[in-house]
Design a protein around this motif. Structure first.
Motif, PDB file in Angstrom:
ATOM      1  N   MET A  11      -4.082   5.424   7.523  1.00 52.95           N
ATOM      2  CA  MET A  11      -3.840   6.052   6.215  1.00 52.95           C
ATOM      3  C   MET A  11      -2.376   6.470   6.085  1.00 52.95           C
ATOM      4  SD  MET A  11      -5.157   7.046   3.366  1.00 52.95           S
ATOM      5  CE  MET A  11      -6.899   6.935   3.779  1.00 52.95           C
ATOM      6  N   ASN A  12      -1.840   7.157   7.086  1.00 50.83           N
ATOM      7  CA  ASN A  12      -0.452   7.626   7.025  1.00 50.83           C
ATOM      8  C   ASN A  12       0.537   6.461   6.978  1.00 50.83           C
ATOM      9  OD1 ASN A  12      -1.133  10.345   7.108  1.00 50.83           O
ATOM     10  ND2 ASN A  12      -1.197  10.385   9.328  1.00 50.83           N
ATOM     11  N   THR A  13       0.266   5.428   7.759  1.00 48.99           N
ATOM     12  CA  THR A  13       1.148   4.262   7.766  1.00 48.99           C
ATOM     13  C   THR A  13       1.108   3.555   6.417  1.00 48.99           C
ATOM     14  OG1 THR A  13       0.664   3.986  10.123  1.00 48.99           O
ATOM     15  CG2 THR A  13       1.755   2.161   9.014  1.00 48.99           C
ATOM     16  N   MET A  14      -0.079   3.480   5.838  1.00 46.52           N
ATOM     17  CA  MET A  14      -0.235   2.851   4.522  1.00 46.52           C
ATOM     18  C   MET A  14       0.604   3.565   3.465  1.00 46.52           C
ATOM     19  SD  MET A  14      -1.820   0.652   2.544  1.00 46.52           S
ATOM     20  CE  MET A  14      -2.038   0.485   0.770  1.00 46.52           C
ATOM     21  N   VAL A  15       0.580   4.895   3.460  1.00 47.94           N
ATOM     22  CA  VAL A  15       1.352   5.664   2.486  1.00 47.94           C
ATOM     23  C   VAL A  15       2.847   5.436   2.699  1.00 47.94           C
ATOM     24  CG1 VAL A  15       1.923   7.986   1.666  1.00 47.94           C
ATOM     25  CG2 VAL A  15      -0.446   7.388   2.153  1.00 47.94           C
ATOM     26  N   ASN A  16       3.284   5.390   3.953  1.00 48.49           N
ATOM     27  CA  ASN A  16       4.696   5.127   4.240  1.00 48.49           C
ATOM     28  C   ASN A  16       5.122   3.750   3.728  1.00 48.49           C
ATOM     29  OD1 ASN A  16       5.639   7.484   5.384  1.00 48.49           O
ATOM     30  ND2 ASN A  16       5.187   6.875   7.484  1.00 48.49           N
ATOM     31  N   VAL A  17       4.318   2.739   4.007  1.00 51.80           N
ATOM     32  CA  VAL A  17       4.644   1.374   3.572  1.00 51.80           C
ATOM     33  C   VAL A  17       4.752   1.312   2.051  1.00 51.80           C
ATOM     34  CG1 VAL A  17       3.744  -0.980   3.385  1.00 51.80           C
ATOM     35  CG2 VAL A  17       3.650   0.219   5.578  1.00 51.80           C
ATOM     36  N   CYS A  18       3.814   1.935   1.375  1.00 53.71           N
ATOM     37  CA  CYS A  18       3.754   1.839  -0.088  1.00 53.71           C
ATOM     38  C   CYS A  18       4.729   2.784  -0.791  1.00 53.71           C
ATOM     39  CB  CYS A  18       2.334   2.095  -0.575  1.00 53.71           C
ATOM     40  SG  CYS A  18       1.206   0.752  -0.153  1.00 53.71           S
ATOM     41  N   SER A  19       5.553   3.479  -0.040  1.00 50.12           N
ATOM     42  CA  SER A  19       6.585   4.328  -0.636  1.00 50.12           C
ATOM     43  C   SER A  19       7.871   3.547  -0.917  1.00 50.12           C
ATOM     44  CB  SER A  19       6.892   5.527   0.277  1.00 50.12           C
ATOM     45  OG  SER A  19       5.755   6.356   0.423  1.00 50.12           O
ATOM     46  N   PHE A  20       7.888   2.256  -0.559  1.00 52.16           N
ATOM     47  CA  PHE A  20       9.092   1.448  -0.718  1.00 52.16           C
ATOM     48  C   PHE A  20       8.741   0.115  -1.365  1.00 52.16           C
ATOM     49  CE2 PHE A  20       9.754   4.289   2.837  1.00 52.16           C
ATOM     50  CZ  PHE A  20      11.025   4.814   2.570  1.00 52.16           C
ATOM     51  N   PRO A  21       9.712  -0.457  -2.127  1.00 52.56           N
ATOM     52  CA  PRO A  21       9.496  -1.761  -2.761  1.00 52.56           C
ATOM     53  C   PRO A  21       9.297  -2.852  -1.696  1.00 52.56           C
ATOM     54  CG  PRO A  21      11.442  -0.658  -3.669  1.00 52.56           C
ATOM     55  CD  PRO A  21      11.028   0.120  -2.460  1.00 52.56           C
ATOM     56  N   PRO A  22       8.515  -3.908  -2.032  1.00 56.15           N
ATOM     57  CA  PRO A  22       7.797  -4.106  -3.296  1.00 56.15           C
ATOM     58  C   PRO A  22       6.394  -3.529  -3.276  1.00 56.15           C
ATOM     59  CG  PRO A  22       7.579  -6.059  -1.958  1.00 56.15           C
ATOM     60  CD  PRO A  22       8.413  -5.086  -1.146  1.00 56.15           C
ATOM     61  N   PHE A  23       6.052  -2.797  -2.203  1.00 59.01           N
ATOM     62  CA  PHE A  23       4.686  -2.300  -2.044  1.00 59.01           C
ATOM     63  C   PHE A  23       4.409  -1.045  -2.862  1.00 59.01           C
ATOM     64  CE2 PHE A  23       6.313  -4.178   1.897  1.00 59.01           C
ATOM     65  CZ  PHE A  23       5.497  -5.297   1.981  1.00 59.01           C
ATOM     66  N   ASP A  24       5.458  -0.464  -3.469  1.00 58.68           N
ATOM     67  CA  ASP A  24       5.290   0.803  -4.187  1.00 58.68           C
ATOM     68  C   ASP A  24       4.795   0.625  -5.615  1.00 58.68           C
ATOM     69  OD1 ASP A  24       7.640  -0.401  -5.013  1.00 58.68           O
ATOM     70  OD2 ASP A  24       8.670   1.494  -5.384  1.00 58.68           O
ATOM     71  N   TYR A  32      -6.709   6.597  -6.357  1.00 58.06           N
ATOM     72  CA  TYR A  32      -5.890   7.393  -7.280  1.00 58.06           C
ATOM     73  C   TYR A  32      -5.052   8.419  -6.514  1.00 58.06           C
ATOM     74  CZ  TYR A  32      -4.804  11.168 -10.548  1.00 58.06           C
ATOM     75  OH  TYR A  32      -4.153  12.144 -11.269  1.00 58.06           O
ATOM     76  N   HIS A  33      -5.681   9.114  -5.563  1.00 59.82           N
ATOM     77  CA  HIS A  33      -4.952  10.120  -4.795  1.00 59.82           C
ATOM     78  C   HIS A  33      -3.941   9.477  -3.848  1.00 59.82           C
ATOM     79  CE1 HIS A  33      -8.268  12.821  -6.089  1.00 59.82           C
ATOM     80  NE2 HIS A  33      -7.298  13.706  -6.068  1.00 59.82           N
ATOM     81  N   MET A  34      -4.273   8.301  -3.306  1.00 55.16           N
ATOM     82  CA  MET A  34      -3.326   7.622  -2.442  1.00 55.16           C
ATOM     83  C   MET A  34      -2.055   7.264  -3.213  1.00 55.16           C
ATOM     84  SD  MET A  34      -1.722   4.854  -1.038  1.00 55.16           S
ATOM     85  CE  MET A  34      -2.437   3.481  -1.939  1.00 55.16           C
ATOM     86  N   VAL A  35      -2.222   6.758  -4.445  1.00 57.69           N
ATOM     87  CA  VAL A  35      -1.073   6.418  -5.276  1.00 57.69           C
ATOM     88  C   VAL A  35      -0.277   7.682  -5.612  1.00 57.69           C
ATOM     89  CG1 VAL A  35      -0.344   5.508  -7.528  1.00 57.69           C
ATOM     90  CG2 VAL A  35      -2.088   4.305  -6.203  1.00 57.69           C
ATOM     91  N   ARG A  36      -0.962   8.803  -5.801  1.00 53.55           N
ATOM     92  CA  ARG A  36      -0.261  10.074  -6.046  1.00 53.55           C
ATOM     93  C   ARG A  36       0.591  10.465  -4.852  1.00 53.55           C
ATOM     94  NH1 ARG A  36      -3.653  15.046  -8.193  1.00 53.55           N
ATOM     95  NH2 ARG A  36      -1.592  15.938  -7.819  1.00 53.55           N
ATOM     96  N   TRP A  37       0.070  10.273  -3.641  1.00 52.91           N
ATOM     97  CA  TRP A  37       0.864  10.573  -2.443  1.00 52.91           C
ATOM     98  C   TRP A  37       2.113   9.700  -2.387  1.00 52.91           C
ATOM     99  CZ3 TRP A  37      -3.507  10.654   1.814  1.00 52.91           C
ATOM    100  CH2 TRP A  37      -4.242  11.832   1.674  1.00 52.91           C
ATOM    101  N   VAL A  38       1.937   8.429  -2.714  1.00 56.14           N
ATOM    102  CA  VAL A  38       3.076   7.508  -2.724  1.00 56.14           C
ATOM    103  C   VAL A  38       4.121   7.984  -3.732  1.00 56.14           C
ATOM    104  CG1 VAL A  38       3.811   5.171  -3.359  1.00 56.14           C
ATOM    105  CG2 VAL A  38       1.786   5.497  -1.901  1.00 56.14           C
TER     106      VAL A  38
END
Length: 326
Positions: free
Chosen positions: A196-209, A247-253
């Motif tokens: 979960m934590n790694t997923m949020v980190n990855v999706c905080s940067f393009p193009p995964f964001d 929805y909450h995961m995208v909010r964390w990102v």
């Protein structure tokens, strides 16, 4: 912890629920993400620019007898055409990392049950810094590699979370798939938090964001690794993990992105800072005590409110007051 790692059990889902995402959906999304990755890597803003770069076409669409037809690259982006081997090879030569995006283990892990051999081969082919964490060099030449004892993989999980790259995400998924073969419940469940934590980190940067991209990747991961397990009653305690909604995961990102934008606006960081340094900042943010994290969160949310009202940059906190940098 070592004794706990010896606890075994079946990690199949309850009630015969399917763990996998439809192959057709994943294939279409894979090609779209690959196109987005190339755009980001080559610093292009449109499919038109990408089409022109690789094909030399001046027109975004072709017209025949009054009918418009999308170009190949538009079809790739829409998931209606698979790139040819020639096109893939050309893209790989210009952007070598795009080959990993197109062929990364993620796509197979979320669509099928892979073999032990595939898992080991994929782990062996990962980036050198991750490989050092997973394997020990053996033999006189040091060119042979032997897997480390994964009962000591707390260090591995910490490293993967802090690295926060797409290959780190794939590695933690491979380790969880391996746990299924080994019936290693404790390791499997502990790896969920790291995933979960790694997923949020990855999706905080393009193009995964991009929100739809982050949501699709996350939904595939939920279906594959977060549905309830078919455990005996005495082990059911280990399956109490409650994952957040997409929805909450995208909010964390978005919170991560807002934090970085805020720090740049008040000139704590600038646009030349590396991705690794940004990840270091995000990881420090995760590790803050709750009250300090709330303080910093309030600071940048207040900043954005004021900016929206006055349409100009307003510094709401001095650097000395930021708990991240104390």
């Amino acid at each position: 912890m070592e004794n706990q790692e010896l606890i075994h059990g079946d990690v199949t889902p309850k009630d015969g629920e399917c763990r996998f995402t439809e192959l057709e959906r994943v294939e279409k999304f894979k090609i779209k993400l690959w196109v987005e990755y190339l755009k980001e890597a080559l610093n292009y803003k449109s499919i038109y620019a990408l089409q022109k770069h690789f094909s030399g076409d001046d027109k975004f669409i072709h017209k025949t007898e009054g009918t418009t037809h999308p170009t190949d690259w538009n079809k790739y982006f829409n998931g209606t055409r698979i790139p040819s081997l020639k096109t893939l090879d050309k893209a790989y030569k210009e952007v070598p990392s795009s080959e990993y995006i197109y062929n990364m283990p993620f796509w197979r892990l979320v669509t099928e049950r892979v073999s032990k051999e595939y898992i080991n081969d994929a782990l062996s082919a990962t980036s050198p810094d991750i490989k050092k964490i997973l394997f020990n060099p053996t033999g006189i030449s040091g060119l042979d590699w032997k897997r480390k004892d994964l009962r000591k993989n707390d260090r591995i999980r910490l490293f993967l979370r802090r690295k926060g790259t797409i290959d780190a995400l794939n590695v933690i998924m491979l380790l969880m798939a391996e746990d299924e073969f080994n019936f290693s419940i404790i390791s499997f469940v502990d790896n969920r938090s790291c995933l979960m934590n790694t997923m949020v980190n990855v999706c905080s940067f393009p193009p995964f964001d991009e929100p739809n991209t982050a949501r699709f990747l996350y939904e595939c991961i939920i279906k594959r690794f977060f549905i309830p397990l078919n455990l005996p009653e005495e082990l059911s305690f280990y399956d109490k993990y409650q994952y957040p909604s997409p929805y909450h995961m995208v909010r964390w990102v978005n919170e991560n992105k807002d934090l970085l934008e805020y720090l740049e606006a008040i000139e704590v960081i600038d646009d030349t800072i590396s991705r690794e340094r940004k990840l270091d900042i995000l990881n420090k943010y995760y590790e803050l005590p709750r009250h300090k994290k709330s303080e910093l969160h309030a600071a940048f949310r207040f900043y954005f409110c004021l900016r929206d009202v006055y349409e100009k940059n307003i510094e709401t906190y001095s650097v000395a007051h930021l708990p991240l940098f104390q």
